[in-house]
Design a protein around this motif. Structure first.
Motif, short mmCIF file in Angstrom:
data_model
loop_
_atom_site.label_atom_id
_atom_site.label_comp_id
_atom_site.label_asym_id
_atom_site.label_seq_id
_atom_site.Cartn_x
_atom_site.Cartn_y
_atom_site.Cartn_z
N THR A 165 0.84 -1.19 0.00
CA THR A 165 0.00 0.00 0.00
C THR A 165 0.88 1.25 0.00
O THR A 165 2.08 1.19 0.33
N ASP A 166 0.29 2.39 -0.35
CA ASP A 166 1.06 3.63 -0.33
C ASP A 166 1.50 3.98 1.09
O ASP A 166 2.58 4.54 1.29
N ALA A 167 0.67 3.64 2.07
CA ALA A 167 1.06 3.89 3.46
C ALA A 167 2.31 3.09 3.82
O ALA A 167 3.20 3.58 4.53
N GLN A 168 2.39 1.86 3.34
CA GLN A 168 3.58 1.04 3.61
C GLN A 168 4.79 1.58 2.85
O GLN A 168 5.90 1.59 3.37
N LEU A 169 4.56 2.05 1.63
CA LEU A 169 5.67 2.55 0.82
C LEU A 169 6.29 3.81 1.42
O LEU A 169 7.49 4.03 1.30
N LEU B 153 1.44 10.77 -2.53
CA LEU B 153 1.79 9.78 -3.55
C LEU B 153 0.57 9.42 -4.39
O LEU B 153 0.64 9.34 -5.62
N ARG B 154 -0.55 9.20 -3.72
CA ARG B 154 -1.77 8.84 -4.45
C ARG B 154 -2.23 9.97 -5.34
O ARG B 154 -2.68 9.75 -6.48
N HIS B 155 -2.14 11.20 -4.83
CA HIS B 155 -2.56 12.35 -5.63
C HIS B 155 -1.69 12.49 -6.88
O HIS B 155 -2.19 12.72 -7.98
N SER B 156 -0.38 12.33 -6.70
CA SER B 156 0.53 12.42 -7.84
C SER B 156 0.24 11.31 -8.85
O SER B 156 0.22 11.54 -10.06
N ARG C 157 12.97 -3.71 0.55
CA ARG C 157 12.28 -4.19 1.74
C ARG C 157 11.15 -3.22 2.08
O ARG C 157 11.39 -2.03 2.23
N VAL C 158 9.95 -3.75 2.19
CA VAL C 158 8.79 -2.95 2.54
C VAL C 158 8.14 -3.58 3.77
O VAL C 158 7.78 -4.76 3.74
N ALA C 159 8.03 -2.80 4.83
CA ALA C 159 7.46 -3.29 6.09
C ALA C 159 8.15 -4.56 6.55
O ALA C 159 7.54 -5.49 7.06
N GLY C 160 9.47 -4.61 6.35
CA GLY C 160 10.27 -5.74 6.81
C GLY C 160 10.25 -6.95 5.89
O GLY C 160 10.90 -7.96 6.20
N GLN D 140 -5.90 2.75 -11.48
CA GLN D 140 -5.74 3.14 -10.10
C GLN D 140 -4.61 2.35 -9.46
O GLN D 140 -4.20 1.30 -9.97
N SER D 141 -4.14 2.87 -8.33
CA SER D 141 -3.00 2.21 -7.69
C SER D 141 -3.33 0.78 -7.30
O SER D 141 -2.45 -0.09 -7.29
N ARG D 142 -4.60 0.49 -6.98
CA ARG D 142 -4.95 -0.88 -6.61
C ARG D 142 -4.77 -1.83 -7.79
O ARG D 142 -4.49 -3.02 -7.59
#
Length: 289
Positions: free
Chosen positions: A147-151, A232-235, A167-170, A254-256
């Motif tokens: 997710t963008d929050a994780q990124l 990030l989502r807006h961009s 590595r994302v969120a470990g 969309q990002s999803r």
């Protein structure tokens, strides 16, 4: 009074509190409209009253998020009242069903098309620095499914491009060669942006490339500071909108959709048609921040 106590007890985001507030007020207003006197909490939470209230909004064509918010508020308010013995002991516990969410369609083919487009040069009307961040964002989304929050939690040290790993969120994810080169291009741009920042490198992978203002505080946000998940989502949405006007097959991505490729890496690497984009030979004008 009880409703205000319920709202003040919530340990939730401000948006959730606002949602609970208007939904609870709507329930009380509906109940008041059916009674000749000021309704009590017991009357408002009566199973038939709650069912009629939700059915009323179904008939009015209320949006699915609005109907789910009302049902969730009724459930939370009843739980609060029961915990504090504010309902009669013989009152049966009601089961307020949450309307089922509408299945979300994922456009994997469009996501693959977008992934192919991002290996090219920046289109006209998108600043090359924003394009560099956008393309890296898209490729990391496709490789990780994060997710963008994780990124936004990724630091430069989490990237090992020599080994093709992020590595994302470990969690360790492999980057295909083409994605590694796209991310390398962004890190070069990132270095240039950080040089304009007064102070030390914030070490976040994703940074603002243009100065702006915090919408909540109005404070200046200089280029070089970490960008938020919302940013990030807006961009992403803005750049996709520009691409959709000139490149067939990517409009509305969309990002999803891109994130879904992270769950199907073989599909993500499936060959896609190459795409040439109109560029501005004299330099890119400012685009979305």
């Amino acid at each position: 009074m009880v409703v205000e106590q319920f709202l003040s007890s919530l340990d939730a985001a401000a948006s959730t509190v606002r949602q609970r507030r208007w939904a609870a007020a709507d329930l009380l207003a509906y109940t008041r409209g059916r009674s000749l006197h000021r309704p009590t909490l017991v009357e408002a939470l009566a199973p038939q009253n709650v069912a009629d209230w939700l059915a009323h909004h179904d008939e009015q064509g209320t949006s699915l998020p609005g109907r789910r918010a009302r049902a969730a508020t009724a459930r939370a308010l009843e739980a609060y009242a029961r915990e504090r013995a504010l309902l009669p002991a013989d009152a049966g516990e009601q089961r307020v069903p949450l309307p089922a969410p509408v299945p979300v369609e994922v456009h994997v083919r469009r996501a693959r098309r977008l992934l192919a487009v991002t290996t090219g040069s920046a289109p006209y009307a998108v600043h090359h620095q924003i394009w560099s961040r956008f393309t890296a964002h898209v490729h990391v989304l496709a490789a990780t499914g994060a997710t963008d929050a994780q990124l936004t939690g990724v630091r430069v040290k989490d990237l090992d491009l020599a080994a093709g790993v992020v590595r994302v969120a470990g969690v360790r994810h492999e980057l295909p060669d083409v994605s590694r080169h796209v991310v390398e291009r962004w890190l070069e741009v990132r270095t240039q942006v950080v040089r304009t920042l007064e102070g030390s490198d914030p070490l976040a992978c994703w940074l603002r490339v243009h100065p702006g203002h915090d919408r909540r505080t109005g404070a200046l946000a200089p280029a070089g500071l970490p960008i938020s998940a919302r940013g990030l989502r807006h961009s992403f949405t803005t750049v996709v909108g520009v691409l959709g006007a000139t490149v067939p097959g990517v409009g509305g991505v969309q990002s999803r959709d891109v994130r879904a490729l992270g769950r199907d890496p073989d599909g993500a690497l499936r060959p896609s048609p190459t795409t040439s984009l109109p560029t501005d030979a004299g330099g890119e004008p400012p685009g979305p921040s």
